[in-house]
Design an enzyme around this catalytic site. Sequence first.
Site, PDB file in Angstrom:
ATOM      1  N   ASP A 112       0.648  -1.010   0.079  1.00 59.67           N
ATOM      2  CA  ASP A 112      -0.060   0.011   0.015  1.00 59.67           C
ATOM      3  C   ASP A 112       0.946   1.348  -0.086  1.00 59.67           C
ATOM      4  O   ASP A 112       1.732   1.486   0.945  1.00 59.67           O
ATOM      5  CB  ASP A 112      -0.911   0.087   1.264  1.00 59.67           C
TER       6      ASP A 112
ATOM      7  N   THR B 154      -4.925  13.936 -13.868  1.00 59.32           N
ATOM      8  CA  THR B 154      -6.029  14.200 -14.907  1.00 59.32           C
ATOM      9  C   THR B 154      -6.389  15.503 -15.462  1.00 59.32           C
ATOM     10  O   THR B 154      -6.133  16.443 -14.304  1.00 59.32           O
ATOM     11  CB  THR B 154      -7.064  13.256 -14.216  1.00 59.32           C
TER      12      THR B 154
ATOM     13  N   GLU C 156      -9.289  16.230 -15.152  1.00 55.14           N
ATOM     14  CA  GLU C 156     -10.659  16.517 -14.493  1.00 55.14           C
ATOM     15  C   GLU C 156     -10.508  17.488 -13.585  1.00 55.14           C
ATOM     16  O   GLU C 156     -11.538  18.130 -12.830  1.00 55.14           O
ATOM     17  CB  GLU C 156     -11.242  15.173 -13.916  1.00 55.14           C
TER      18      GLU C 156
HETATM   19  P1  NAD Z   1      -6.781   1.965 -12.191  1.00 60.09           P
HETATM   20  O1  NAD Z   1      -7.662   2.193 -11.510  1.00 60.09           O
HETATM   21  O2  NAD Z   1      -6.807   1.076 -13.453  1.00 60.09           O
HETATM   22  O3  NAD Z   1      -5.565   1.252 -11.525  1.00 60.09           O
HETATM   23  C1  NAD Z   1      -5.167   1.856 -10.408  1.00 60.09           C
HETATM   24  C2  NAD Z   1      -3.986   1.010  -9.678  1.00 60.09           C
HETATM   25  O4  NAD Z   1      -3.416   1.436  -8.515  1.00 60.09           O
HETATM   26  C3  NAD Z   1      -4.468  -0.615  -9.494  1.00 60.09           C
HETATM   27  O5  NAD Z   1      -3.430  -1.539  -9.805  1.00 60.09           O
HETATM   28  C4  NAD Z   1      -4.673  -0.706  -7.782  1.00 60.09           C
HETATM   29  O6  NAD Z   1      -4.366  -1.757  -7.108  1.00 60.09           O
HETATM   30  C5  NAD Z   1      -3.708   0.486  -7.341  1.00 60.09           C
HETATM   31  N1  NAD Z   1      -3.801   0.885  -6.240  1.00 60.09           N
HETATM   32  C6  NAD Z   1      -5.051   1.515  -5.724  1.00 60.09           C
HETATM   33  N2  NAD Z   1      -4.850   1.874  -4.502  1.00 60.09           N
HETATM   34  C7  NAD Z   1      -3.309   1.761  -4.090  1.00 60.09           C
HETATM   35  C8  NAD Z   1      -2.769   1.681  -2.858  1.00 60.09           C
HETATM   36  N3  NAD Z   1      -3.411   2.249  -1.646  1.00 60.09           N
HETATM   37  N4  NAD Z   1      -1.385   1.286  -2.902  1.00 60.09           N
HETATM   38  C9  NAD Z   1      -0.953   0.883  -4.077  1.00 60.09           C
HETATM   39  N5  NAD Z   1      -1.639   0.506  -5.109  1.00 60.09           N
HETATM   40  C10 NAD Z   1      -2.929   0.835  -5.051  1.00 60.09           C
HETATM   41  O7  NAD Z   1      -6.391   3.246 -12.772  1.00 60.09           O
HETATM   42  P2  NAD Z   1      -5.649   3.900 -14.132  1.00 60.09           P
HETATM   43  O8  NAD Z   1      -6.934   4.316 -15.024  1.00 60.09           O
HETATM   44  O9  NAD Z   1      -4.565   2.834 -14.678  1.00 60.09           O
HETATM   45  O10 NAD Z   1      -5.212   5.350 -13.772  1.00 60.09           O
HETATM   46  C11 NAD Z   1      -3.734   5.425 -13.181  1.00 60.09           C
HETATM   47  C12 NAD Z   1      -3.464   6.824 -13.007  1.00 60.09           C
HETATM   48  O11 NAD Z   1      -3.581   7.734 -14.075  1.00 60.09           O
HETATM   49  C13 NAD Z   1      -4.482   7.493 -11.747  1.00 60.09           C
HETATM   50  O12 NAD Z   1      -3.694   8.087 -10.963  1.00 60.09           O
HETATM   51  C14 NAD Z   1      -5.523   8.301 -12.554  1.00 60.09           C
HETATM   52  O13 NAD Z   1      -5.970   9.238 -11.678  1.00 60.09           O
HETATM   53  C15 NAD Z   1      -4.733   8.718 -13.676  1.00 60.09           C
HETATM   54  N6  NAD Z   1      -5.251   9.032 -14.834  1.00 60.09           N
HETATM   55  C16 NAD Z   1      -6.092   8.314 -15.681  1.00 60.09           C
HETATM   56  C17 NAD Z   1      -6.706   8.497 -16.639  1.00 60.09           C
HETATM   57  C18 NAD Z   1      -7.655   7.479 -17.394  1.00 60.09           C
HETATM   58  O14 NAD Z   1      -8.384   7.667 -18.427  1.00 60.09           O
HETATM   59  N7  NAD Z   1      -7.805   6.334 -17.029  1.00 60.09           N
HETATM   60  C19 NAD Z   1      -6.630   9.507 -17.261  1.00 60.09           C
HETATM   61  C20 NAD Z   1      -5.709  10.600 -16.669  1.00 60.09           C
HETATM   62  C21 NAD Z   1      -5.033  10.237 -15.508  1.00 60.09           C
HETATM   63  O1  DAU Z   2     -10.349  12.719 -17.886  1.00 60.35           O
HETATM   64  C1  DAU Z   2      -9.523  11.745 -17.385  1.00 60.35           C
HETATM   65  C2  DAU Z   2     -10.337  10.795 -16.656  1.00 60.35           C
HETATM   66  O2  DAU Z   2     -10.939   9.829 -17.486  1.00 60.35           O
HETATM   67  C3  DAU Z   2      -9.456   9.925 -15.787  1.00 60.35           C
HETATM   68  O3  DAU Z   2      -8.876  10.892 -14.609  1.00 60.35           O
HETATM   69  C4  DAU Z   2     -10.433   8.932 -14.780  1.00 60.35           C
HETATM   70  O4  DAU Z   2      -9.650   8.195 -13.991  1.00 60.35           O
HETATM   71  C5  DAU Z   2     -11.046   8.185 -15.739  1.00 60.35           C
HETATM   72  O5  DAU Z   2     -11.933   7.116 -15.229  1.00 60.35           O
HETATM   73  C6  DAU Z   2     -12.038   8.915 -16.743  1.00 60.35           C
HETATM   74  O6  DAU Z   2     -12.850   9.487 -16.277  1.00 60.35           O
HETATM   75  P1  DAU Z   2     -14.387   9.596 -16.767  1.00 60.35           P
HETATM   76  O7  DAU Z   2     -15.388   9.819 -15.905  1.00 60.35           O
HETATM   77  O8  DAU Z   2     -14.359  10.773 -17.883  1.00 60.35           O
HETATM   78  O9  DAU Z   2     -14.324   8.190 -17.759  1.00 60.35           O
HETATM   79  P2  DAU Z   2     -15.484   7.105 -17.530  1.00 60.35           P
HETATM   80  O10 DAU Z   2     -15.123   6.035 -18.791  1.00 60.35           O
HETATM   81  O11 DAU Z   2     -16.116   6.698 -16.486  1.00 60.35           O
HETATM   82  O12 DAU Z   2     -16.716   7.902 -18.490  1.00 60.35           O
HETATM   83  C7  DAU Z   2     -16.537   8.421 -19.820  1.00 60.35           C
HETATM   84  C8  DAU Z   2     -17.897   9.083 -20.081  1.00 60.35           C
HETATM   85  O13 DAU Z   2     -18.887   8.372 -20.478  1.00 60.35           O
HETATM   86  C9  DAU Z   2     -18.455  10.130 -18.970  1.00 60.35           C
HETATM   87  O14 DAU Z   2     -19.142  11.036 -19.671  1.00 60.35           O
HETATM   88  C10 DAU Z   2     -19.456   9.208 -18.399  1.00 60.35           C
HETATM   89  C11 DAU Z   2     -19.971   8.388 -19.581  1.00 60.35           C
HETATM   90  N1  DAU Z   2     -20.502   7.060 -19.066  1.00 60.35           N
HETATM   91  C12 DAU Z   2     -19.509   6.377 -18.504  1.00 60.35           C
HETATM   92  C13 DAU Z   2     -20.012   4.740 -17.957  1.00 60.35           C
HETATM   93  C14 DAU Z   2     -19.095   4.098 -17.279  1.00 60.35           C
HETATM   94  C15 DAU Z   2     -21.551   6.298 -19.647  1.00 60.35           C
HETATM   95  O15 DAU Z   2     -22.382   7.219 -20.241  1.00 60.35           O
HETATM   96  N2  DAU Z   2     -21.958   5.241 -19.092  1.00 60.35           N
HETATM   97  C16 DAU Z   2     -21.182   4.333 -18.585  1.00 60.35           C
HETATM   98  O16 DAU Z   2     -21.582   3.346 -18.148  1.00 60.35           O
END
Ligand code: NAD
Ligand code: DAU
Length: 353
Positions: free
Chosen positions: A60, A131, A133
């Site tokens: 963690d 992000t 966001e």
């Molecule tokens: P994810 O949820 O797929 O993965 C998160 C990982 O972190 C998992 O493997 C989980 O086990 C680990 N984790 C969670 N809590 C933990 C802890 N306390 N200690 C150690 N490990 C822990 O997330 P992702 O989509 O791969 O996103 C990764 C990073 O990128 C995040 O910081 C997210 O905010 C950022 N990000 C994501 C997106 C996106 O679109 N997915 C976009 C921009 C930024």
């Molecule tokens: O913008 C970056 C972010 O993108 C990351 O920081 C986050 O970790 C990542 O989860 C993502 O956030 P969003 O909320 O944009 O992603 P999500 O895939 O949850 O949703 C994308 C869009 O689709 C959003 O407008 C919500 C909508 N949505 C999502 C789900 C899961 C639906 O309409 N139906 C769904 O079932």
Amino acid sequence: MKNVLVTGGAGFIGANFVRYLLEKEPEVRLVNLDLLTYAGNEANLVDLPNAHNHIFVQGDIRDAELVEKLFADYDLDTVVHFAAESHVDRSILGPAAFVETNILGTFVLLESARKHWQGDPEGKRFHHVSTDEVFGSLGPDDPPFDEHTAYDPRSPYSASKASSDHLVRAYSHTYGLPATVTNCTNNYGPYQYPEKLIPVIITNCLQGKPIPVYGDGKQIRDWLYVGDHCDAIYRVIVNGREGETYAIGGNNQPTNLEIIHTICEVLDDRLPNSPHAPHKELITFVTDRPGHDRRYAMSIDRIQAELGWQPTESLATGLEKTVDWYLANLDWVDDIRNESVYADWMTKNYGKR
Ligand code: NAD
Ligand code: DAU
């Protein structure tokens, strides 16, 4: 970089980055610290290039003793911090874990880095993956976010990420910690947990389940293929200016409905005999996400000008690759779907809509 700590390297982007880095820097020793929450998956780490240089530690980021030990044992010079609670809908239904992991966990890592690198910042880097966001939501005519946009987070998830960004910058400013931050738009690609929009669409279509569209489906996201994100992060770590932020985006801004239609067409093409084709008939409008951000878009001018980075994958080819990856990895999908934590989430989130 020689000894790199990647946090969250068993999650979606982290696992893609671990592969990227082991390929790009075959000599690097990579310590992967991941708690393996519901979102972390050791199956994301099979067949790594140069796997002998990969040390996986289940633990963690909030565990200060463990983090201290990793810094000491492995003489870490680089931290690439992905670990987080990452799903907006989960943050709405249960914000506590977001505060604990995203804020307190980042604090623990920063403290260890400060302690171990104090007086010797040369060749060190703490990179925080964040992000778009944190910047809030754009109106239809607003210019895209960039590095100067004021913070305006609106969900517990984005508020926790904003807080962690501020902590990283404060450590850089106050203690001279050699840090960088990237704020990236929506990623998609292999290994994304099927709670996020794109894998929800694909996996529901495969089962003939409804494609849940929140609200009117006209929200806009700026989509980036995950491999391009990994490349951008690497460039920032290697050549980005210390103390700086870099905005990363995909130059792709479809509405959710547009992206859903595109994926349905790819699935129709790949699975013409599916009993669920045409897949667009599965589209189902459901109750909107509370506080749903309407539009995100990111300017990539800085990273393009300074580091020569721009996305290489078009949305069309990236979505095709992604659909093909899920079709080729049905066991990976089934293993997740068979976990009770996944079924519980689907009931909790979608049952209410
Ligand atoms: P994810 O949820 O797929 O993965 C998160 C990982 O972190 C998992 O493997 C989980 O086990 C680990 N984790 C969670 N809590 C933990 C802890 N306390 N200690 C150690 N490990 C822990 O997330 P992702 O989509 O791969 O996103 C990764 C990073 O990128 C995040 O910081 C997210 O905010 C950022 N990000 C994501 C997106 C996106 O679109 N997915 C976009 C921009 C930024
Ligand atoms: O913008 C970056 C972010 O993108 C990351 O920081 C986050 O970790 C990542 O989860 C993502 O956030 P969003 O909320 O944009 O992603 P999500 O895939 O949850 O949703 C994308 C869009 O689709 C959003 O407008 C919500 C909508 N949505 C999502 C789900 C899961 C639906 O309409 N139906 C769904 O079932």
